[in-house]
Design an enzyme around this catalytic site. Structure first.
Site, PDB file in Angstrom:
ATOM      1  N   CYS A 387     -29.595   8.637  80.157  1.00 45.98           N
ATOM      2  CA  CYS A 387     -30.905   8.746  79.419  1.00 45.98           C
ATOM      3  C   CYS A 387     -31.778   7.349  79.468  1.00 45.98           C
ATOM      4  CB  CYS A 387     -30.654   9.209  77.978  1.00 45.98           C
ATOM      5  SG  CYS A 387     -32.441   9.436  77.184  1.00 45.98           S
ATOM      6  N   GLY A 489     -30.751  15.225  92.018  1.00 47.59           N
ATOM      7  CA  GLY A 489     -32.156  14.566  92.206  1.00 47.59           C
ATOM      8  C   GLY A 489     -32.831  15.183  93.531  1.00 47.59           C
ATOM      9  N   ASP A 490     -33.994  15.608  93.121  1.00 46.61           N
ATOM     10  CA  ASP A 490     -34.950  15.815  94.366  1.00 46.61           C
ATOM     11  C   ASP A 490     -34.700  17.309  95.180  1.00 46.61           C
ATOM     12  OD1 ASP A 490     -36.402  13.664  93.692  1.00 46.61           O
ATOM     13  OD2 ASP A 490     -35.574  12.423  95.395  1.00 46.61           O
TER      14      ASP A 490
END
Length: 641
Positions: A387, A489-490
């Site tokens: 986080c 991711g992505d």
């Protein structure tokens, strides 16, 4: 014809440079034409006044519309007071704490008492009760119903909200009696749809600190004893027992074997009834713990705010294999906060479900793990050490754990000691942008007993400003072997997922891609691009609202809470560009669409990134918004500008 092809190619190249998605030329339009079309069509279809459907900028000019309170306006520095004209155009960035926002609990100031809804003989608060007891008086002041059919009544045979339901006409007689469907009620009798709710008894004991944590105390006591021995040896003879600052040199100071009871013949801590078994005195070994096969699974990321239970149910329908609850603070769970425990709730459709907890100290994290292990039904527990927000990082949690390896080791070993289910960890590449440390940490975590690792391919400093580093994820996957490592991711298409799997990861986690298009799980499993229609997307939103009414309730508070979470989701979903409109397939997650017209009005409305248009979509599903309704998503500080 040749010139048009060249222009199209040139435009597509320029769009890629500018970070804009490549859309077919016939759909491209301007901002004024786009919003003018949406407003005019909405007014024609609804027959409403122009002042009710104008843009927020136009509303500011309309004197009949209430202006934003002075206390909610952005604060300007004294030095910049003279530059008011320039400051009006400036984009205020940050946490946007002064955004106009109204809690769902305040939309119905005086409600019907629960004693009346539940047909109780008398109210336990007597004259001190501040709610309505006269049904006729309440019905006279109650807002108009939203629709003719109640989803709860049609699905379960009865609506527990009775007269307070915003669809009460469907199950209320002329004399204000609530009806039931006996066959459906019998079918769902004894069936538990939601698990992991916080009981009043447990909440009371947590608040009074009367819950015992026997396994946690065993671990923490041994941890303290070993620390004391280190200090004594260090003070007595620094040459022979120097305390190392390198976590790799003394990683064995607290091992699981040392924490097990030394003798199986020792008396159990409490009196037992019946024969004494091994499980009463000996803790499960790691090889005897519950096993979860994580490999080749599609993992829906634990998404703060938007990753709620109704959204997870939508993703399960489209093929998500693993779901995880939103990040929960361990201290709030230990204190019995109802709102925090709500993040642990599990629907019966979630066959492989885990919870994610955040903390920065071994004692609280270990006790929290034991609490979850004892009172909830989960398949694994995940530690959030990725986080990036300041609130968590500055106190040592989230990404802060990646730089506090001694604390991190004690937390993992302590939670592993008290859990009967696998323990997983989610991390980032590092804290600083150009200093990756994940590969070093993964080598250590393999020896600490982690069952699975998820790596987000960005550092804390990068946030979402750069693309995820899948080359580094591939390197870390080799370091982690044989422990499964998931990459994150992505990922916004099945082609992105195929490239990710080629890096050698055990599976992929999908976060923003699921928010933009939750049917991505179906696309990946079927290896295709789904040119989904606007009506199909509206059906998905209808399912979400129905699930929300089941979860949060069908009264005014439940409806408005469902609306708030729906609007938060729409602030991501509006980024989706239909496949049939793209010049180049697939859409990339870092590309933003220019203004374009959809193939019909609804598709254009769903493409709007304006908060007022999201509210219009919510009105299609949940009826008109209450008076003085204000909404601005937490992550969009400038949606109204």
């Amino acid at each position: 014809m040749e010139a048009s092809v060249e222009d199209t190619t040139e435009r597509a190249t320029n769009a890629a440079v500018k970070g804009e998605a490549s859309i077919k030329q016939e759909f491209i339009t301007t901002k004024d034409k786009f919003h003018g079309f949406l407003d005019s069509e909405w007014q024609n279809s609804k027959g409403e006044k122009a002042s009710e459907n104008c843009t927020p900028l136009e509303r500011k000019e309309d004197p009949s519309v209430e202006e934003e309170p002075e206390s909610k306006k952005p604060k300007l520095d004294p030095e910049d007071a003279k530059k008011t004209e320039k400051m009006d155009k400036k984009k205020f960035r940050g946490q946007n704490k002064s955004r106009p926002h109204k809690k769902p609990t305040s939309y119905e100031e005086k409600r019907l008492c629960m004693s009346v809804i539940q047909n109780q003989a008398a109210c336990k608060f007597d004259d001190k009760c501040i709610f309505y007891h006269d049904v006729a008086e309440y019905m006279a002041s109650k807002p108009a119903d939203i629709g003719e059919r109640c989803h709860l009544y049609d699905t379960f045979g009865k609506c527990e909200y009775g007269l307070a339901c915003r669809f009460a006409k469907a199950h209320t007689t002329a004399d204000f009696k609530t009806m039931e469907k006996a066959d459906l009620v019998k079918a769902y009798e004894g069936r538990t749809m939601m698990k992991n709710s916080l009981s009043k008894d447990l909440q009371y004991r947590l608040r009074k600190r009367s819950v015992t944590f026997e396994k946690s105390e065993e671990y923490l006591k041994t941890l303290c004893n070993n620390r004391d021995k280190k200090e004594q040896q260090g003070n007595g003879d620094l040459c022979t027992a120097e305390v190392s600052t390198n976590p790799t040199e003394d990683k064995q100071d607290v091992s699981t074997e040392e924490l097990l009871p030394t003798s199986p013949d020792s008396q159990p801590p409490v009196k037992t009834i019946g024969p004494l078994t091994d499980a009463d005195v000996i803790k499960l070994r790691s090889c005897e713990k519950k096993k979860v096969d994580f490999r080749d699974k599609l993992y829906l990321a634990p998404l703060t705010t938007c990753g709620n239970l109704p959204f997870r149910r939508v993703c399960k329908r489209f093929g998500a294999d693993i779901t995880c609850g939103e990040m929960a603070m361990c201290t709030n769970l230990l204190q019995g906060h109802q709102s925090e425990w709500a993040l642990l709730k599990r629907h019966e459709s979630e066959d492989l479900f885990g919870v994610q907890v955040e903390g920065c100290f071994p004692d609280t994290m270990t006790r929290c793990a034991e609490l979850i292990n004892t009172y909830t039904d989960v398949d694994f527990v995940d530690i959030n050490s990725g986080c990036p927000i300041d609130l968590v990082y500055k106190k040592g949690g989230g990404c802060g754990l990646m730089t506090r390896t001694r604390k991190f080791e004690h937390i993992i070993k302590g939670m592993n000691y008290v859990l009967d289910v696998p323990l997983t960890v989610k991390i980032r590449t590092g804290v600083q942008e150009k200093s990756n440390i994940a590969h070093k940490l993964i080598g250590e975590m393999k020896n600490w007993g982690v069952s699975m690792i998820t790596l987000h391919g960005r550092s804390r400093e990068q946030r979402y400003t750069k693309l995820a580093d899948w080359d580094y994820i591939s390197t870390c996957a080799k370091v982690a072997s044989p422990v499964p490592l998931f990459g994150n991711g992505d990922i916004l298409s099945y082609e992105d997922a195929m490239k990710a799997r080629e890096t050698g990861v055990s599976g992929i986690m999908i976060a923003r891609g699921a928010l933009i298009k939750p049917w991505i799980f179906t696309e990946i499993k079927e290896s295709r691009h789904w040119d989904i229609s606007s009506s199909e997307r509206l059906d998905i939103l209808k399912d979400f609202t129905n699930f929300g009414l089941e979860h949060w309730g069908s009264d005014t508070q439940g409806v408005e809470k469902t609306r708030n979470f729906l609007l938060e989701w729409l602030s991501f979903m509006c980024r989706y560009i239909p496949v049939g409109l793209l010049e180049r397939v697939p859409q990339k997650i870092n590309e933003r669409p220019p203004y374009y017209m959809g193939r019909n009005y609804l598709e254009s409305l769903m493409a709007s990134q304006h908060a007022d248009d999201w509210i219009k979509i919510s009105e299609m599903l949940l009826g008109p918004v209450p008076k003085n309704f204000n909404f601005l998503p937490k992550h969009k500080a400038n949606s109204y500008k």
